[in-house]
Structure formats: structure tokens, C-alpha cells
Design a protein around this motif. Structure first.
Motif, PDB file in Angstrom:
ATOM      1  N   THR A   1       0.845  -1.184   0.000  1.00  0.00           N
ATOM      2  CA  THR A   1       0.000   0.000   0.000  1.00  0.00           C
ATOM      3  C   THR A   1       0.882   1.235   0.000  1.00  0.00           C
ATOM      4  OG1 THR A   1      -0.094  -0.230   2.385  1.00  0.00           O
ATOM      5  CG2 THR A   1      -1.947  -1.084   1.143  1.00  0.00           C
ATOM      6  N   PRO A   2       0.320   2.434  -0.194  1.00  0.00           N
ATOM      7  CA  PRO A   2       1.130   3.646  -0.175  1.00  0.00           C
ATOM      8  C   PRO A   2       1.876   3.781   1.142  1.00  0.00           C
ATOM      9  CG  PRO A   2      -1.040   4.104  -1.078  1.00  0.00           C
ATOM     10  CD  PRO A   2      -1.084   2.708  -0.541  1.00  0.00           C
ATOM     11  N   PRO A   3       2.940   4.605   1.198  1.00  0.00           N
ATOM     12  CA  PRO A   3       3.794   4.690   2.378  1.00  0.00           C
ATOM     13  C   PRO A   3       3.045   4.961   3.667  1.00  0.00           C
ATOM     14  CG  PRO A   3       4.821   5.806   0.525  1.00  0.00           C
ATOM     15  CD  PRO A   3       3.456   5.368   0.069  1.00  0.00           C
ATOM     16  N   ARG A   4       2.002   5.785   3.638  1.00  0.00           N
ATOM     17  CA  ARG A   4       1.319   6.130   4.886  1.00  0.00           C
ATOM     18  C   ARG A   4       0.692   4.899   5.530  1.00  0.00           C
ATOM     19  NH1 ARG A   4      -0.170  10.246   7.868  1.00  0.00           N
ATOM     20  NH2 ARG A   4      -2.196  10.350   8.856  1.00  0.00           N
ATOM     21  N   ASP A   5       0.313   3.895   4.734  1.00  0.00           N
ATOM     22  CA  ASP A   5      -0.305   2.688   5.254  1.00  0.00           C
ATOM     23  C   ASP A   5       0.652   1.495   5.171  1.00  0.00           C
ATOM     24  OD1 ASP A   5      -3.278   3.801   3.689  1.00  0.00           O
ATOM     25  OD2 ASP A   5      -2.793   3.918   5.809  1.00  0.00           O
TER      26      ASP A   5
ATOM     27  N   ALA B   1      -5.169   6.626   9.745  1.00  0.00           N
ATOM     28  CA  ALA B   1      -3.989   5.990   9.168  1.00  0.00           C
ATOM     29  C   ALA B   1      -2.824   6.072  10.148  1.00  0.00           C
ATOM     30  CB  ALA B   1      -3.621   6.677   7.855  1.00  0.00           C
ATOM     31  N   GLY B   2      -1.905   5.155  10.001  1.00  0.00           N
ATOM     32  CA  GLY B   2      -0.742   5.134  10.874  1.00  0.00           C
ATOM     33  C   GLY B   2       0.294   6.160  10.465  1.00  0.00           C
ATOM     34  N   PRO B   3       1.404   6.207  11.179  1.00  0.00           N
ATOM     35  CA  PRO B   3       2.460   7.171  10.855  1.00  0.00           C
ATOM     36  C   PRO B   3       3.074   6.888   9.491  1.00  0.00           C
ATOM     37  CG  PRO B   3       3.230   5.572  12.468  1.00  0.00           C
ATOM     38  CD  PRO B   3       1.760   5.350  12.324  1.00  0.00           C
ATOM     39  N   GLU B   4       3.639   7.907   8.892  1.00  0.00           N
ATOM     40  CA  GLU B   4       4.216   7.771   7.563  1.00  0.00           C
ATOM     41  C   GLU B   4       5.552   7.034   7.634  1.00  0.00           C
ATOM     42  OE1 GLU B   4       4.379  11.266   5.197  1.00  0.00           O
ATOM     43  OE2 GLU B   4       2.397  11.971   5.828  1.00  0.00           O
TER      44      GLU B   4
ATOM     45  N   ARG C   1      -3.721  -1.435  12.589  1.00  0.00           N
ATOM     46  CA  ARG C   1      -4.895  -1.097  13.402  1.00  0.00           C
ATOM     47  C   ARG C   1      -6.162  -1.843  12.972  1.00  0.00           C
ATOM     48  NH1 ARG C   1      -3.241   5.308  13.396  1.00  0.00           N
ATOM     49  NH2 ARG C   1      -1.795   5.228  15.177  1.00  0.00           N
ATOM     50  N   PRO C   2      -6.504  -1.876  11.666  1.00  0.00           N
ATOM     51  CA  PRO C   2      -7.714  -2.605  11.281  1.00  0.00           C
ATOM     52  C   PRO C   2      -7.636  -4.097  11.602  1.00  0.00           C
ATOM     53  CG  PRO C   2      -7.140  -1.053   9.573  1.00  0.00           C
ATOM     54  CD  PRO C   2      -5.976  -1.096  10.524  1.00  0.00           C
ATOM     55  N   THR C   3      -6.448  -4.679  11.528  1.00  0.00           N
ATOM     56  CA  THR C   3      -6.325  -6.089  11.872  1.00  0.00           C
ATOM     57  C   THR C   3      -6.552  -6.292  13.365  1.00  0.00           C
ATOM     58  OG1 THR C   3      -4.752  -6.398  10.070  1.00  0.00           O
ATOM     59  CG2 THR C   3      -4.840  -8.116  11.743  1.00  0.00           C
ATOM     60  N   TRP C   4      -6.040  -5.377  14.171  1.00  0.00           N
ATOM     61  CA  TRP C   4      -6.305  -5.446  15.615  1.00  0.00           C
ATOM     62  C   TRP C   4      -7.806  -5.363  15.870  1.00  0.00           C
ATOM     63  CZ3 TRP C   4      -8.753  -2.224  19.055  1.00  0.00           C
ATOM     64  CH2 TRP C   4      -8.634  -2.563  20.410  1.00  0.00           C
TER      65      TRP C   4
END
Length: 391
Positions: free
Chosen positions: A19-23, A64-67, A111-114
Motif C-alpha cells: 500500500t502507499p507509504p502512509r499505510d 492511518a498510521g504514521p508515515e 490497526r484494522p487487523t487489531w
């Protein structure tokens, strides 16, 4: 079990996603690991909660998580796994608790998997409760009504876990009808480490010490997992009114609202609980305080041997727990998260108080049976536990 209080791919995959860097900090779950074997719980569960809709809601709402770049993500996930593996020996040595067999690798997740794994566990935990509600035929529901209702409750469950998903660093998932696993939430470990500006390797190691202690608690003490699941399931069943009980229960709730919003309240659980249920809540809270406090003590006692900056990390992390705004504090109070924070302090005080009197081996008598677990009053009076258990 969590310490203080990330888009689920169609199939969990090993390593970072494309996925893109942010994710880029995506799930490292083994595609063969199904958690609870699906999110339905019992056959009746989907009639009350649409668990798949809950997962979709959680995916949409979680930030979204950290970049990080894909290469950085791969390196971070590998480093977290390694830190979890290295935590096993010092935790066993410090706690003097040894789990049988070889520990499975930690599951490093986004996060979504958690969210998805916790919704699976929630479905299994609530299955007996739904059976109780379904047995009450006084207020029959239409198929269309149940479908709409299950979407609403699914959205509520997904929104709740989305709120928590960016706060959880790690967890030992008890998986009531599946295989327990140690979970570490990669985006949150990176985000908190950057926020605190502490050494990344030391911070990963420190968190892994806490979560590994939880794994040892539930694997070295054979009866503990089943006991806690039974107590939690029983309490959930007691506190969930059937349709015919709902009107009377809502009338009782109105008078308790100020207590739930007060600084000493335990959140919505206390709001809906009867006096008898509050006593059961206190028993479960005492167990949770023991588990969280013990993990905090072990992580700090191990620290100086293998984590040079442990004192700096503990100091900054403690300050971070205080730094929430008024709106966030209100929501935390309603959800019982402030009471959760108190468990760390209260439980650590109990563990250190007992250990000061009878040593680590004397403290470990707490794991002998359900009868040797601390009672609610004993969490604040370690000497009373020592007198009762050691004479």
C-alpha cells in the motif's frame, strides 16, 4: 490484555503490504491464522450484531498510521518480532514463571487487523449473552428489524474499537473460542515512540516485556485463561438485560448517570450495573489490576538489565498518560479507560507490597488457584492478602 490503553487487507499477509507509504505498516498475520475461525460467534450472533459491518466500520473510522516507507515498515515489523522473542528469557527469569513449550511468534498487526481480531473475540465472548437474549420471546423482532438493528450495533462496536485502535500498543488476546496470540500494533509503537522522542529499540523492548509477561501469566498458569473468560462471560450475561427487562433497567440507569461521569466512576459498566453486579465487576477488576500491575512491575524490573533508557521511557510514558484533553477524558471515563489506567498503579502497588513482604516466590503463590487471587479490598492492602494466603 492491553498495555495503555491499523486497513484490514482482504487476507492478512506476512510482512508489510504493498500500500502507499502512509499505510505501509500493514498486518503481518499468517493467512492460516483465523483467530476465532471467523467473526460470527454463535449462529445467533449475527442476528444481534453484524460483525462484518463492525469490521468495515472500524476500517473506515480508524486513522492511518504514521508515515513510513515500505522498506522502513518491513524493518520495523522485523524489529518488533525480534524484540518480542528476546523478551521471553528476561521475563521468565525476573518473574520466575516459565511457560511450557515454545512460544509462538508474536503477531505484528496494523490497526484494522487489531480491530478485526478483537471483534472476533468479542463475538465469541458475547455468544452466550445473545443466546440468553434470544430465549426471551416476549418482544419478537421482524427479520427486517433485526437486520437494521444488527447494523446499528455493528457500527457501534466498530466505532468503539476504532477509537481504541490507535491507543493500544500490545495485547495478549485470550481468543475465547480460538488460539490465544500475542499481538503488537506496529503503527502505534512507532507513533508513541516518535511522540515521546525515546530510543526506538529500547521502547520496543520495553513494551514487549509487558506483553510477554501477559503471555507468561496465561500460559504458565493453566487455569487462568479459562477462569477469566468464564468470569467475563458470566458478568456480560448478568449485565445484559433481555428485551422484557430493558425498560426497568433503563429507569434505574437515569439515577446513576452522575456517578458514571464522576471521577471515581468505572464508566458505562458501572452505569448499567446493579449492586450485585458491581461486586462482580470489582472481583474482575481486582484480577485485571493484578495482571496489569504485575506486567508493569516485571517490565520495569527487567528494564535496567537490557534497556539502558528504561527510566526515561517510564517517566515520559507516565506523563503522556496524564496529557489528554477534556473531551477525550470524558470519553475515556465513559468507556472505563480511566479506571483501566488506575489498574496499572493499583496492581503495581499490590505486587510490590507483597514482594516486599514475602519475596517473588511468595508473591507467585497468587497463581496457585482462583482462591489465591487478590480480593478487591486486598489490592489496596497487600498485607491482608499475605495474611490470608501465607498465614
Amino acid at each position: 490484555m492491553t498495555h495503555d490503553p491499523s486497513d484490514l487487507p482482504p487476507e492478512p499477509q506476512e510482512g508489510p503490504s504493498a500500500t502507499p507509504p502512509r499505510d505501509a505498516l500493514a498486518s503481518s498475520a499468517d493467512p492460516n491464522d483465523q483467530g476465532l475461525g471467523g467473526a460470527g460467534g454463535s449462529a445467533q450472533a449475527p442476528a444481534f450484531v453484524d460483525w462484518e459491518f463492525a469490521k468495515a466500520t472500524g476500517r473506515r473510522l480508524t486513522p492511518a498510521g504514521p508515515e513510513v516507507s515500505p522498506a522502513e515498515a518491513q524493518e520495523i515489523v522485523a524489529a518488533i518480532r525480534a524484540a518480542a522473542a528476546r523478551a521471553q528469557e528476561p521475563v521468565a527469569e525476573t518473574s520466575r514463571m516459565h511457560a511450557p513449550g515454545q512460544a509462538p511468534p508474536a503477531l505484528v498487526v496494523d490497526r484494522p487487523t487489531w480491530i478485526a481480531l478483537n471483534l472476533d473475540s468479542m463475538a465469541a465472548l458475547m455468544s452466550p449473552v445473545f443466546e440468553k437474549v434470544a430465549a426471551d420471546r416476549r418482544l419478537p423482532a421482524t427479520g427486517a428489524g433485526m437486520s437494521v438493528g444488527s447494523k446499528i450495533t455493528g457500527a457501534e462496536a466498530g466505532a468503539l474499537l476504532a477509537f481504541m485502535a490507535n491507543k493500544i500498543l500490545g495485547q495478549y488476546d485470550l481468543a475465547p473460542q480460538g488460539t490465544p496470540r500475542l499481538l503488537l500494533v506496529a503503527p502505534n509503537l512507532v507513533a508513541v515512540q516518535r511522540e515521546l522522542q525515546v530510543d526506538a529499540a529500547d521502547f520496543r523492548a520495553w513494551v514487549c516485556m509487558h506483553e510477554e509477561t501477559h503471555r507468561v501469566q496465561f500460559t504458565a498458569v493453566p487455569w487462568l485463561r479459562a477462569h477469566l473468560i468464564e468470569r467475563a462471560t458470566s458478568l456480560a450475561g448478568d449485565m445484559t438485560p433481555t428485551p422484557s427487562e430493558l425498560a426497568a433497567r433503563l429507569r434505574e440507569v437515569v439515577g446513576r448517570l452522575p456517578d458514571a461521569l464522576g471521577s471515581g466512576g468505572g464508566g458505562l459498566a458501572d452505569l448499567f450495573a446493579t449492586p450485585e453486579q458491581r461486586a462482580k465487576i470489582a472481583e474482575v477488576t481486582a484480577i485485571m489490576s493484578l495482571l496489569e500491575g504485575h506486567a508493569d512491575v516485571v517490565m520495569d524490573d527487567v528494564g535496567p538489565k537490557v534497556i539502558p533508557t528504561v527510566a526515561e521511557i517510564r517517566g515520559k510514558f507516565t506523563e503522556r498518560r496524564k496529557g489528554v484533553g477534556a473531551a477525550d477524558r470524558l470519553l475515556r471515563r465513559l468507556l472505563g479507560l480511566e479506571a483501566k489506567m488506575a489498574q496499572y498503579k493499583d496492581g503495581a502497588g499490590f505486587v510490590r507490597g507483597v514482594t516486599d513482604e514475602v519475596g517473588v516466590d511468595g508473591f507467585n503463590a497468587v497463581w496457585s488457584s482462583p482462591e489465591t487471587l487478590p480480593k478487591p479490598a486486598e489490592i489496596h492492602d497487600p498485607a491482608a492478602w499475605v495474611r490470608r494466603v501465607h498465614g
